[in-house]
Design an enzyme around this catalytic site. Sequence first.
Site, PDB file in Angstrom:
ATOM      1  N   ILE A 111       0.875  -1.492  -0.164  1.00 53.01           N
ATOM      2  CA  ILE A 111      -0.371  -0.249   0.018  1.00 53.01           C
ATOM      3  C   ILE A 111       0.540   1.047   0.001  1.00 53.01           C
ATOM      4  CG2 ILE A 111      -2.000  -1.300   1.134  1.00 53.01           C
ATOM      5  CD1 ILE A 111      -0.603   0.018   3.741  1.00 53.01           C
ATOM      6  N   GLY A 112       1.821   1.210   0.360  1.00 52.11           N
ATOM      7  CA  GLY A 112       2.963   2.023   0.174  1.00 52.11           C
ATOM      8  C   GLY A 112       3.887   1.585  -0.803  1.00 52.11           C
ATOM      9  N   SER A 117      11.247   2.527   3.133  1.00 52.71           N
ATOM     10  CA  SER A 117      10.581   1.214   3.264  1.00 52.71           C
ATOM     11  C   SER A 117      10.066   0.940   2.243  1.00 52.71           C
ATOM     12  CB  SER A 117       9.840   1.814   4.756  1.00 52.71           C
ATOM     13  OG  SER A 117       9.585   3.152   4.312  1.00 52.71           O
ATOM     14  N   SER A 118       9.088  -0.270   2.828  1.00 52.25           N
ATOM     15  CA  SER A 118       8.084  -0.190   2.042  1.00 52.25           C
ATOM     16  C   SER A 118       7.265  -0.882   3.164  1.00 52.25           C
ATOM     17  CB  SER A 118       8.557  -1.363   0.972  1.00 52.25           C
ATOM     18  OG  SER A 118       8.451  -1.293   0.389  1.00 52.25           O
ATOM     19  N   ASP A 229      10.144  14.941   6.811  1.00 50.11           N
ATOM     20  CA  ASP A 229       9.536  14.569   5.383  1.00 50.11           C
ATOM     21  C   ASP A 229       8.189  14.492   5.431  1.00 50.11           C
ATOM     22  OD1 ASP A 229       9.950  13.271   3.194  1.00 50.11           O
ATOM     23  OD2 ASP A 229       9.892  11.557   4.542  1.00 50.11           O
TER      24      ASP A 229
END
Length: 644
Positions: A111-112, A117-118, A229
């Site tokens: 979903i991202g 990162s994942s 961020d």
Amino acid sequence: MGCISSKNVSCLTDQGDSPLPEPGLLSTSQQHRVLIDHSLEASHNSKRSRKSRRLGGSDLRIGVSLGSSHRNIEAEQAAAGWPAWLCSAAAEAVHGWVPLKAEAFQKLEKIGQGTYSSVFRAREVETGKMVALKKVKFDNLQPESIRFMAREILILRKLNHPNIMKLEGIVTSRASSSIYLVFEYMEHDLAGLSSNPDIRFTEPQIKCYMKQLLWGLEHCHMRGVIHRDIKASNILVNNKGVLKLGDFGLANVVTPSNKNQLTSRVVTLWYRAPELLMGSTSYGVSVDLWSVGCVFAEILMGKPILKGRTEIEQLHKIYKLCGSPQDSFWKRTKLPHATSFKPQHTYEATLRERCKDLSATGVYLLETLLSMEPDKRGTASSALNSEYFLTRPYACDPSSLPKYPPNKEMDAKYRDDMRRKRANLKLRDSGVGRKHKRPHRAEYDPKNYAKLPIRKDTLEVKNIPNEASRATTTTHGNYYKVSDLPMTTGPASGFAWAVKRRKDPDNISTLTYYQPSSKSQLSGTSVAFAKNTFGLNLKPDNDSVWEVQGNNYDDVIEEVPSHESKLSRIGERHGSLDGSGLDFSQREEDSPKKTLEHLQFGKQSISGPLIFKSGKIDEILQRNESNIRQAVRKSHLQREQDDR
């Protein structure tokens, strides 16, 4: 009195290095008191020295005990299931926690996706609760990389606010080399919601989202944490209307020791403050306020307001939107190369023109957040107390926000891709902007010769014995018959040829040559082609003048290997159709008599389009093609005579 005087003398000797009074200048009683005081001071000093030695020994014992306790902590964490590389590099990040097992979760779709990162959607097996698993990218063999990853864990454990994503656990094992952070599953992010054409926020809804964002950011800044961020895709929203700030991978705790040692390579480019674009390494919470202003404008307009492709272009877009800074700004700035970013032209701010639908108080807040000078942006607390949130219409309650289908940044990208595909299909159906397709690269690949079908217009050479009709085309050591060759070949063989039917009465066959990276095509039977490909000294007709233009040495034809180009494979059969050894321009009467041993194979020195100024190319092609046919015919007759 004696005690008081003794204290005074002792105090004086402690404060400075003043010399002792001479005994002759004092009375006997005074001299006696001075001697007593100094003897007492000496005894006190000796006691302090003995005490310091004892304390030093105790400090050493305390250090040893601390080292042993640290090793005990590592042993306890390893026994709890934490990997050894994490316990040794960042034991404090997981102190007091127990790792979760991977078998406890069922990982679903992604979903991202971020730089470090994942994120995956997952289901907790025992309860069926939906969670988000964030797989952090790091190198478990590098302690610095481990500590960088652990910093996010420490910051998340430090923060506790309803508008900040809460770390619920860590999935890893003793033998694992990866880590998954477990968070609450959030159905949306602001990037997906704001870019959805079917969703338009009202002013109370915008105020509701912005207040929640500023509340969470205020909690971070009050604890010395800078997010660094903030962007729309990192601001998550659930179906209950609750907004939470996530992704603290670049966050840092600002202290007096590291305040001037920060990096400017943070924050996504579209949300990066101008001082970061200018290379500042000493900044504060104002960089987050600039990012909040960019998110505010994105919610209002439905798209990012500053979409630069490079840092210089991003600065230029900032100048055009917010106006170029005043001269006083460049004088006060402490950046070493700030003047190199000073625009040559003065820009007027256009922010008010682009935010015509926003109220005056909203425009003022947006101008404050997007101020070029960091000190004028204020803080999250001052933004919450601005008139924008204190005037009607007020912010709505989060529970009253409408429920939407899942909308995330990946969903927005998918919608954009589908929109572009539909637009391209419409253009293709209407015939507008249609381009001629170039031949597929596979046609030029020598490895695909045997896989490609033979063109129907390929002319097969019949009634010729197999040995005479075999073409010794050398490509990676393989030999192919004339009828097996496709119409086009790659540059690895040093030449390309194909015999085609022509509609004209002469039925002239042409040879087509494709250079590796050149769009120009040159007939393979021309004199210029043979000269530039094989290094032959051929003289065209006097009326036919040609030139070689271009200096692109990247398209040089590969040299035929000597062990593959030996003429022993051809023998003395001049009828062989080996393009690497046949002089296409030789006369009919010379063709059966001459051998091919004098030909030199070399590499083309100049590559480029060949332009012929004369119009007699057809005569040259016809003569060369006639020579080829005569050579084949005479070779056939010679072979029949030898067989008899």
